[in-house]
Motif scaffolding. Structure first.
Motif, PDB file in Angstrom:
ATOM      1  N   ASP A  55      -0.577   5.314   7.390  1.00 40.22           N
ATOM      2  CA  ASP A  55      -1.715   4.799   6.629  1.00 40.22           C
ATOM      3  C   ASP A  55      -2.043   3.350   6.959  1.00 40.22           C
ATOM      4  O   ASP A  55      -2.753   2.680   6.212  1.00 40.22           O
ATOM      5  CB  ASP A  55      -1.460   4.931   5.122  1.00 40.22           C
ATOM      6  N   ASP A  71      -3.173   1.436   3.576  1.00 40.55           N
ATOM      7  CA  ASP A  71      -4.195   1.889   2.636  1.00 40.55           C
ATOM      8  C   ASP A  71      -3.765   1.618   1.187  1.00 40.55           C
ATOM      9  O   ASP A  71      -2.587   1.748   0.844  1.00 40.55           O
ATOM     10  CB  ASP A  71      -4.413   3.395   2.846  1.00 40.55           C
ATOM     11  N   LYS A  72      -4.735   1.189   0.356  1.00 36.91           N
ATOM     12  CA  LYS A  72      -4.516   0.905  -1.073  1.00 36.91           C
ATOM     13  C   LYS A  72      -3.559  -0.269  -1.265  1.00 36.91           C
ATOM     14  O   LYS A  72      -2.629  -0.218  -2.074  1.00 36.91           O
ATOM     15  CB  LYS A  72      -4.022   2.149  -1.805  1.00 36.91           C
ATOM     16  N   SER A  73      -3.801  -1.325  -0.533  1.00 32.69           N
ATOM     17  CA  SER A  73      -2.944  -2.506  -0.579  1.00 32.69           C
ATOM     18  C   SER A  73      -3.578  -3.624  -1.402  1.00 32.69           C
ATOM     19  O   SER A  73      -4.771  -3.595  -1.727  1.00 32.69           O
ATOM     20  CB  SER A  73      -2.656  -3.000   0.839  1.00 32.69           C
ATOM     21  N   GLN A 105      -8.801  -0.779   0.838  1.00 31.81           N
ATOM     22  CA  GLN A 105      -8.642   0.673   0.806  1.00 31.81           C
ATOM     23  C   GLN A 105      -9.458   1.294   1.941  1.00 31.81           C
ATOM     24  O   GLN A 105     -10.574   0.870   2.217  1.00 31.81           O
ATOM     25  CB  GLN A 105      -9.125   1.245  -0.533  1.00 31.81           C
ATOM     26  N   ARG A 106      -8.887   2.286   2.596  1.00 27.21           N
ATOM     27  CA  ARG A 106      -9.618   2.994   3.642  1.00 27.21           C
ATOM     28  C   ARG A 106     -10.672   3.894   2.998  1.00 27.21           C
ATOM     29  O   ARG A 106     -10.406   4.551   1.997  1.00 27.21           O
ATOM     30  CB  ARG A 106      -8.669   3.826   4.506  1.00 27.21           C
ATOM     31  N   GLY A 138       0.818  -1.206   0.000  1.00 28.28           N
ATOM     32  CA  GLY A 138       0.000   0.000   0.000  1.00 28.28           C
ATOM     33  C   GLY A 138       0.849   1.251   0.000  1.00 28.28           C
ATOM     34  O   GLY A 138       2.009   1.226  -0.424  1.00 28.28           O
ATOM     35  N   THR A 139       0.296   2.347   0.471  1.00 30.51           N
ATOM     36  CA  THR A 139       0.983   3.626   0.457  1.00 30.51           C
ATOM     37  C   THR A 139       2.256   3.576   1.296  1.00 30.51           C
ATOM     38  O   THR A 139       2.416   2.724   2.163  1.00 30.51           O
ATOM     39  CB  THR A 139       0.069   4.744   0.997  1.00 30.51           C
ATOM     40  N   TYR A 195      -8.089  -6.322  -2.747  1.00 31.51           N
ATOM     41  CA  TYR A 195      -7.584  -4.959  -2.702  1.00 31.51           C
ATOM     42  C   TYR A 195      -8.290  -4.242  -1.537  1.00 31.51           C
ATOM     43  O   TYR A 195      -9.517  -4.154  -1.521  1.00 31.51           O
ATOM     44  CB  TYR A 195      -7.882  -4.222  -4.006  1.00 31.51           C
TER      45      TYR A 195
END
Length: 214
Positions: free
Chosen positions: A89, A181-183, A212-213, A83-84, A210
């Motif tokens: 995050d 986040d965004k993993s 995502q927050r 992710g980010t 996938y």
């Protein structure tokens, strides 16, 4: 729409038939079948399994080598993208997490759910769940509605399994602690770490997820 409803009803009926037939086996026999199915899936997909001790040194799985870490819970995990870059995050207590994923039955060889394809009517909305973290304890509840969120979440599980699956699979939750986040993560989840249907049928599932927050 009629075709979609017919498909979903047919799926539920067939699932009931298979479950009834499989129900003649003892739990130990079902567990043995599950283990054989998982081992075959690993062999067929050339998965390199690494031990948890090795993974925890750097919490990395080498995608180029198709590495998956094996946890003592029975879960296999490959982190495709953590992710980010921001450490802040990480997924925190009370976060609403959205998930787009493929759910594949290792036992039957069927793709059960695919909501990564947004052109498919079933892929219009992600699943959403609220994360609860307290120290090392982690849990989550799928959301049906939430103020400020337009999609009707958890729609997929209602349609496919015929009853609300409220608790987030423990296999998903085990992976969340290593992600941000965004993993993107791939998981092999045995029945004891899966959702209610997985546990009842003693069926293992593969997930390509996938997170995502919201």
């Amino acid at each position: 729409m009629k075709k979609l409803i017919f498909f979903l009803l047919s799926f539920c009926i067939l699932g009931s038939v298979f479950y009834s037939c499989d129900n003649s086996k003892t739990y130990a026999e079902k567990l043995a079948d599950e283990r054989k199915a998982i081992n075959k899936y690993i062999a067929d997909h050339n998965i390199k399994v690494i031990p948890e001790e090795e993974f925890l040194k750097d919490t990395v799985t080498d995608v180029s080598k198709n590495e998956y870490v094996y946890f003592d819970t029975g879960v296999y995990m490959q982190i495709v993208d953590r992710g980010t870059e921001e450490v802040t995050d990480t997924f925190r207590n009370n976060d609403i997490v959205l998930a787009r994923y493929v759910e594949y039955s290792i036992m039957t060889g069927d793709t059960i759910i695919d909501i990564t394809d947004t052109s498919n009517p079933l892929g219009m909305y992600p699943e959403g769940f609220r994360l609860v973290r307290s120290g090392s304890n982690i849990s989550g509840l799928f959301l049906l509605t939430e103020p400020g969120i337009t999609p009707v979440l958890n729609y997929i599980y209602y349609q496919y399994y015929g009853y609300p699956v409220t608790g987030v699979m423990n296999g998903w939750l085990q992976s969340i602690q290593f992600l941000r986040d965004k993993s993107h993560v791939k998981l092999i989840i045995p029945s004891k770490m899966g959702h209610q249907y997985s546990s009842a049928a003693v069926y293992p599932y593969y997930y390509d997820v996938y997170f995502q927050r919201y």
